[in-house]
Scaffold this active site. Structure first.
Site, PDB file in Angstrom:
ATOM      1  N   HIS A 349       0.778  -1.179   0.095  1.00 41.72           N
ATOM      2  CA  HIS A 349      -0.065   0.066   0.188  1.00 41.72           C
ATOM      3  C   HIS A 349       0.883   1.352  -0.064  1.00 41.72           C
ATOM      4  O   HIS A 349       0.140   2.465   0.014  1.00 41.72           O
ATOM      5  CB  HIS A 349      -1.010   0.039   1.239  1.00 41.72           C
ATOM      6  CG  HIS A 349      -1.991  -0.950   1.201  1.00 41.72           C
ATOM      7  ND1 HIS A 349      -3.345  -0.697   0.736  1.00 41.72           N
ATOM      8  CD2 HIS A 349      -2.263  -2.098   1.524  1.00 41.72           C
ATOM      9  CE1 HIS A 349      -3.990  -1.895   0.767  1.00 41.72           C
ATOM     10  NE2 HIS A 349      -3.439  -2.491   1.161  1.00 41.72           N
ATOM     11  N   LYS A 535      -7.938  14.122   4.538  1.00 43.96           N
ATOM     12  CA  LYS A 535      -7.054  13.030   4.569  1.00 43.96           C
ATOM     13  C   LYS A 535      -6.265  12.988   5.665  1.00 43.96           C
ATOM     14  O   LYS A 535      -6.056  14.024   6.437  1.00 43.96           O
ATOM     15  CB  LYS A 535      -6.228  12.992   3.240  1.00 43.96           C
ATOM     16  CG  LYS A 535      -5.650  14.185   2.724  1.00 43.96           C
ATOM     17  CD  LYS A 535      -5.107  13.957   1.397  1.00 43.96           C
ATOM     18  CE  LYS A 535      -6.147  14.025   0.216  1.00 43.96           C
ATOM     19  NZ  LYS A 535      -6.395  12.714  -0.500  1.00 43.96           N
ATOM     20  N   ARG A 536      -5.242  12.256   5.953  1.00 40.95           N
ATOM     21  CA  ARG A 536      -4.478  12.346   7.017  1.00 40.95           C
ATOM     22  C   ARG A 536      -3.317  13.413   6.608  1.00 40.95           C
ATOM     23  O   ARG A 536      -3.325  13.567   5.312  1.00 40.95           O
ATOM     24  CB  ARG A 536      -3.613  11.006   6.837  1.00 40.95           C
ATOM     25  CG  ARG A 536      -4.274   9.952   7.664  1.00 40.95           C
ATOM     26  CD  ARG A 536      -4.495  10.211   9.220  1.00 40.95           C
ATOM     27  NE  ARG A 536      -3.508  10.112   9.992  1.00 40.95           N
ATOM     28  CZ  ARG A 536      -3.281   9.163  11.102  1.00 40.95           C
ATOM     29  NH1 ARG A 536      -4.271   8.331  11.019  1.00 40.95           N
ATOM     30  NH2 ARG A 536      -1.910   9.274  11.475  1.00 40.95           N
ATOM     31  N   LYS A 541       1.277  14.550   1.178  1.00 43.99           N
ATOM     32  CA  LYS A 541       0.008  14.778   0.670  1.00 43.99           C
ATOM     33  C   LYS A 541      -0.066  16.271   0.375  1.00 43.99           C
ATOM     34  O   LYS A 541      -1.120  16.775  -0.095  1.00 43.99           O
ATOM     35  CB  LYS A 541      -1.079  14.391   1.751  1.00 43.99           C
ATOM     36  CG  LYS A 541      -1.013  12.853   1.912  1.00 43.99           C
ATOM     37  CD  LYS A 541      -2.122  12.469   2.639  1.00 43.99           C
ATOM     38  CE  LYS A 541      -2.140  10.873   3.360  1.00 43.99           C
ATOM     39  NZ  LYS A 541      -2.652   9.894   2.170  1.00 43.99           N
ATOM     40  N   THR A 643      -8.500   7.012  -2.022  1.00 50.53           N
ATOM     41  CA  THR A 643      -9.677   6.641  -2.134  1.00 50.53           C
ATOM     42  C   THR A 643     -10.810   7.708  -2.088  1.00 50.53           C
ATOM     43  O   THR A 643     -11.999   7.681  -2.583  1.00 50.53           O
ATOM     44  CB  THR A 643     -10.113   5.259  -1.206  1.00 50.53           C
ATOM     45  OG1 THR A 643      -9.526   5.466   0.181  1.00 50.53           O
ATOM     46  CG2 THR A 643      -9.294   4.232  -1.528  1.00 50.53           C
ATOM     47  N   LYS A 647     -14.297   8.960  -3.816  1.00 51.00           N
ATOM     48  CA  LYS A 647     -15.572   9.373  -3.280  1.00 51.00           C
ATOM     49  C   LYS A 647     -16.013  10.541  -3.714  1.00 51.00           C
ATOM     50  O   LYS A 647     -17.304  11.075  -3.837  1.00 51.00           O
ATOM     51  CB  LYS A 647     -15.340   9.380  -1.853  1.00 51.00           C
ATOM     52  CG  LYS A 647     -15.136   8.108  -1.131  1.00 51.00           C
ATOM     53  CD  LYS A 647     -14.604   8.197   0.242  1.00 51.00           C
ATOM     54  CE  LYS A 647     -13.953   6.889   0.675  1.00 51.00           C
ATOM     55  NZ  LYS A 647     -13.044   6.946   1.847  1.00 51.00           N
TER      56      LYS A 647
HETATM   57  O1  DL6 Z   1      -4.733   1.143  -0.596  1.00 44.01           O
HETATM   58  C1  DL6 Z   1      -5.228   1.906   0.549  1.00 44.01           C
HETATM   59  C2  DL6 Z   1      -4.605   3.134   0.912  1.00 44.01           C
HETATM   60  C3  DL6 Z   1      -4.258   3.994  -0.645  1.00 44.01           C
HETATM   61  O2  DL6 Z   1      -5.262   4.287  -1.084  1.00 44.01           O
HETATM   62  C4  DL6 Z   1      -3.295   5.164  -0.180  1.00 44.01           C
HETATM   63  O3  DL6 Z   1      -2.780   5.970  -1.078  1.00 44.01           O
HETATM   64  C5  DL6 Z   1      -1.950   4.744   0.848  1.00 44.01           C
HETATM   65  O4  DL6 Z   1      -1.276   5.877   1.140  1.00 44.01           O
HETATM   66  C6  DL6 Z   1      -2.514   3.993   1.948  1.00 44.01           C
HETATM   67  N1  DL6 Z   1      -1.505   3.368   2.534  1.00 44.01           N
HETATM   68  C7  DL6 Z   1      -1.547   3.118   3.869  1.00 44.01           C
HETATM   69  C8  DL6 Z   1      -0.398   2.606   4.607  1.00 44.01           C
HETATM   70  N2  DL6 Z   1       0.714   3.271   4.523  1.00 44.01           N
HETATM   71  N3  DL6 Z   1       1.083   4.572   4.511  1.00 44.01           N
HETATM   72  N4  DL6 Z   1       1.227   5.330   3.961  1.00 44.01           N
HETATM   73  O5  DL6 Z   1      -2.473   3.510   4.596  1.00 44.01           O
HETATM   74  O6  DL6 Z   1      -3.481   2.853   1.316  1.00 44.01           O
END
Ligand code: DL6
Length: 799
Positions: A349, A535-536, A541, A643, A647
């Site tokens: 991921h 988002k985080r 980002k 993701t 959305k």
């Molecule tokens: O695959 C799900 C999601 C992706 O959509 C994101 O782009 C990706 O950052 C996230 N990965 C994580 C783990 N580590 N990091 N960073 O949450 O997975």
């Protein structure tokens, strides 16, 4: 299921009395929620039992999704929708004078995940059940979920998320299925005289793993899968002498807290223990179930089960499965290895190196002595086998054990038959760059599975106004097959449809505006352009790009307050990992900039900045439907997929984004003309890396606007951020701007200007929004999960 309003009202009132000994007139919201969830549980329980029976009897292969995180959010409405009784229940409650939406607020978000990875796992759980695929989850039942974020004086403060205080109505504790997981001690092997080496253990620490099963109810079908979450407890037969305080604490800690970091791994012993805990418990349960229900010998197990390793956290599955097969089921090494590789599959991921787990050999050796032996042996045998075939260089770069560390991604790739990335670009990067040496050795194992979203949650539940317009325009088939949205394209020139789409968006924006006023005390105008980044919070980002653009707008308005311009509301939601000081500094800056701008009479309604605290799934369900623009502005190559971009698309927001992750597939599907692309491409980024020729200081010196904006972070223009502003300033000037924020700024501004111009033509804008909605079908996680089922797990849907 079939349910009349009258029957529901009867069931609800009866449950209120039997559960809480209270009558409706006196019941509080908590009691109403308790009764309602209990009634709903009753409705699906018989379907669940029947489906379990069917699965055991039909002998069909099942898959198990091992994930250290799940992020389901609230379950009440999703269970009602999937059972097909959402409208009946809403109506029944309304007859009783109760608002379903109000009761639904009583349910705490189930937030036992950090972000993308956990949310994806939950989308998969929903989609698998809804497409009739036998996929079960396996994870940890954390007592405390992801921290609750409070903003105090602009700073993020973390509070515990004690989500189980009022119990969890959906889960079933299955003490009879508890298993033991052991740590530490010493292990030695003894020959049993028949060519088998039997491990003997002493001084191990024993922990009881108790499973809690949560049903994953399929959409209008008869499938109910299981998400099994493990809780650590003290074994009941443990000699009291061993039950000292330290042991008790450690045992409780195992399933106590979720590590609140999604992109940085910080090799702590407790985390490794958690990983082994849910891996061992999950695999033991699978094997017990297999023995209890299948006639076939254990050597045929790969015909009946698949185990998926979601990111590296469950990579110990490879070694633990080997241990169970060899030590408990006495299978030879060679056979056990063949079975293991067939059973296991792995998803990567992220390519961020700080997130790729490596554990010190010594730590693994002392915590998991038998697993350590097995890992060493896997590595030794593989090295011996491959050396003559591929040479020392490739063998070395791909070894599991090297430089005193165990490389978990290597273990996962080597021990499984499939490795996938989560968007085309990401999967290509894995093959071509990040995991290239593995690709050279095992090309057939690599594949792509572009992520998807549980679309029913993000449209039918979260966006009723839009769902209504869709029903009335293209019929209701899109509700069970998102590809049907394509029909909307033929309404692109239909003014009435465009008008209704605008009205639906306006309704969603009014709802969000109300929430913003209630929570932040900021009044925003719903006709303004809502530009959203949720988002985080992470440097890659690039929330900072967005912030810099806001500062540019601020300067422009200050210079010419009466100019005619598009009113904008910039909305942020983001949690930062508690130890990630840079990300926390950005949060503080956003809040101070918001305070500065929102209170400036020169600015008025032209620009508002809102940071909504405690971003989580349920907040997303209000924010995303209301967005006009979704910000997907990571540095190209860094966001594996994303993701939230999907959305936003589904909810008719236009994307401003880089050519990163799944953005590319979104632009391709919706049409590049229906979004706003900017920024470096991944090849350009890699060229910079190769040539080491990026110099952010030069941009600061030569670009007057960038200069002015950056100075505002350190010269008092933005009050109350002296330390945080300096940190940001230094990172972008002195430390060469790791994520090329300054390099992409001009192009981002250009894209923002194009976007603003487009927004002024409401017809053109709504047509672009329509094209996004109409082409969102591909991004349903129903599609993604079918691809996993067909290509990787080889499991079949229930007819
Ligand atoms: O695959 C799900 C999601 C992706 O959509 C994101 O782009 C990706 O950052 C996230 N990965 C994580 C783990 N580590 N990091 N960073 O949450 O997975």
């Amino acid at each position: 299921m079939k349910l009349s309003t009258e029957q529901f009202k009867h069931d609800f009132e009866e449950r209120l009395t039997s559960k809480f000994a209270i009558e409706l007139a006196k019941a509080g919201a908590q009691e109403k929620y308790g009764a309602l969830s209990s009634v709903v549980k009753n409705y699906y329980s018989s379907i669940w039992a029947a489906d379990n029976h069917y699965k055991d009897e039909s002998n069909k292969k099942q898959a198990y999704y091992f994930s250290i995180e799940f992020l389901p959010g609230k379950m009440l409405k999703s269970n009602l929708l999937n059972l097909g009784i959402l409208d009946t229940v809403r109506e029944g409650l309304s007859d009783l004078g109760i608002d379903l939406d109000e009761i639904a607020l009583e349910e705490p978000d189930m937030a036992i995940g950090n972000g993308g990875l956990g949310r994806l796992a939950s989308c998969f759980m929903d989609s698998a059940a809804s497409t009739g695929l036998p996929l079960n989850g396996n994870g940890i039942r954390y007592r405390y979920g992801l921290f609750k974020q409070k903003i105090v004086d602009g700073f993020q403060v973390e509070l515990p998320d004690s989500w189980l205080d009022n119990g969890n109505p959906w889960e079933v504790r299955r003490y009879d299925k508890a298993v033991e997981v052991c740590f530490g001690g010493e292990v030695w092997l003894e020959d049993d005289g028949e060519g088998h080496f039997i491990p003997h253990y002493q001084n191990q620490e024993r922990v009881l793993a108790v499973p809690y099963d949560t049903p994953m109810v399929g959409f209008e079908n008869t499938t109910v899968n299981n998400m099994c979450l493990w809780r650590s407890e003290v074994p009941k037969d443990l000699d009291l002498r061993f039950q000292n305080l330290e042991y008790m604490n450690q045992t409780a800690m195992l399933s106590s807290e979720l590590y609140p970091n999604d992109s940085d791994y910080n090799g702590q012993l407790l985390r490794l223990k958690q990983e082994y805990f849910f891996v061992s418990a999950g695999l033991q349960r699978i094997l017990h179930h297999y023995k209890a229900t299948k006639q076939a010998p254990i050597t045929h197990i790969s015909d009946f089960i698949s185990v998926h390793i979601n990111d590296t956290h469950p990579a110990l599955c490879v070694a633990e499965f080997m241990r169970l097969l060899i030590d408990e089921y006495r299978i030879t090494w060679e056979r056990a290895w063949n079975i293991t590789v067939k059973v296991m599959s792995y998803t990567n991921h992220t390519i961020l190196s700080e997130a790729l787990e490596k554990w010190p050999e010594e730590m693994v050796k002392s915590l998991l002595p038998r697993l350590y032996q097995i890992i060493i042996e896997i590595d030794r045998r593989r090295t011996a086998e491959l050396l003559p075939k591929v040479g020392a260089k490739l063998v070395h770069s791909t070894r599991i054990v090297k430089d005193g560390q165990i490389h978990m991604a290597h273990l996962a790739i080597i021990g499984s038959h499939s490795t996938n990335g989560v968007a085309k670009l990401h999967s290509d990067l894995l093959k071509d760059v990040e995991l290239h040496d593995f690709y050279l050795i095992y090309p057939e194992r690599f594949n792509n599975k572009t992520n998807g979203i549980a679309d029913r949650r993000w449209s039918q539940i979260a966006n009723e106004p839009l769902s209504k317009v869709l029903d009335e325009t293209i019929g209701k088939k899109w509700r069970s097959d998102l590809k049907e949205l394509k029909l909307l394209e033929s309404y692109k020139e239909d003014d009435a449809t465009l008008q209704r789409l605008q009205e639906a968006k306006y309704e969603d924006k009014v709802k969000l505006a109300k929430l913003i006023e209630e929570r932040n005390g900021i009044v925003v105008n719903p006709t303004a352009l809502f530009d959203v980044q949720v988002k985080r919070l992470h440097a890659y980002k690039r929330q900072l790009l967005n912030v810099f653009h806001i500062m540019k707008l601020y300067f422009e308005i200050k210079e010419n307050p009466t100019a005619d311009r598009t009113a904008r509301v910039h909305i942020f939601g983001a949690k930062a990992a508690p130890g990630y000081h840079y990300a926390k500094a950005i949060i503080k800056c956003i809040n101070e900039i918001a305070r500065l701008i929102n209170n400036d009479p020169d600015i008025g309604d032209q620009l508002k900045v809102v940071f909504l605290e405690n971003y989580n799934v349920s907040l997303a369900e209000v924010i995303i439907p209301a967005a006009n623009v979704g910000e997907q502005i990571s540095l190209a190559s860094k966001e594996a997929s994303g993701t939230s971009n999907m959305k936003f698309m589904l909810n008719g927001a236009l994307t401003i984004g880089t050519l990163d992750g799944a953005n590319i597939e979104i632009f391709e599907a919706a049409g590049y003309e229906n979004g706003f692309v900017f920024g470096l491409t991944k090849d350009e980024v890699y060229d910079y890396y190769k040539n080491s020729n990026y110099n952010s200081r030069d941009i600061y010196e030569q670009n007057p606007l960038v200069h002015r904006i950056l100075d505002a972070f350190v010269d008092g223009t933005i009050p109350n951020i002296s330390a945080e502003g300096q940190q940001i300033f230094d990172s972008l000037t002195t430390y060469n701007d790791e994520y090329f924020v300054l390099r992409d700024f001009n192009d981002y501004v250009r894209a923002q200007e194009a976007l603003e111009k487009c927004y002024q033509d409401q017809k053109a804008w709504t047509q672009a929004a329509l094209m996004n909605i109409a082409n969102a079908g591909h991004f349903s996680s129903d599609r993604t999960i079918r691809e996993y089922a067909d290509d990787i797990w080889h499991i079949k849907a229930k007819k």
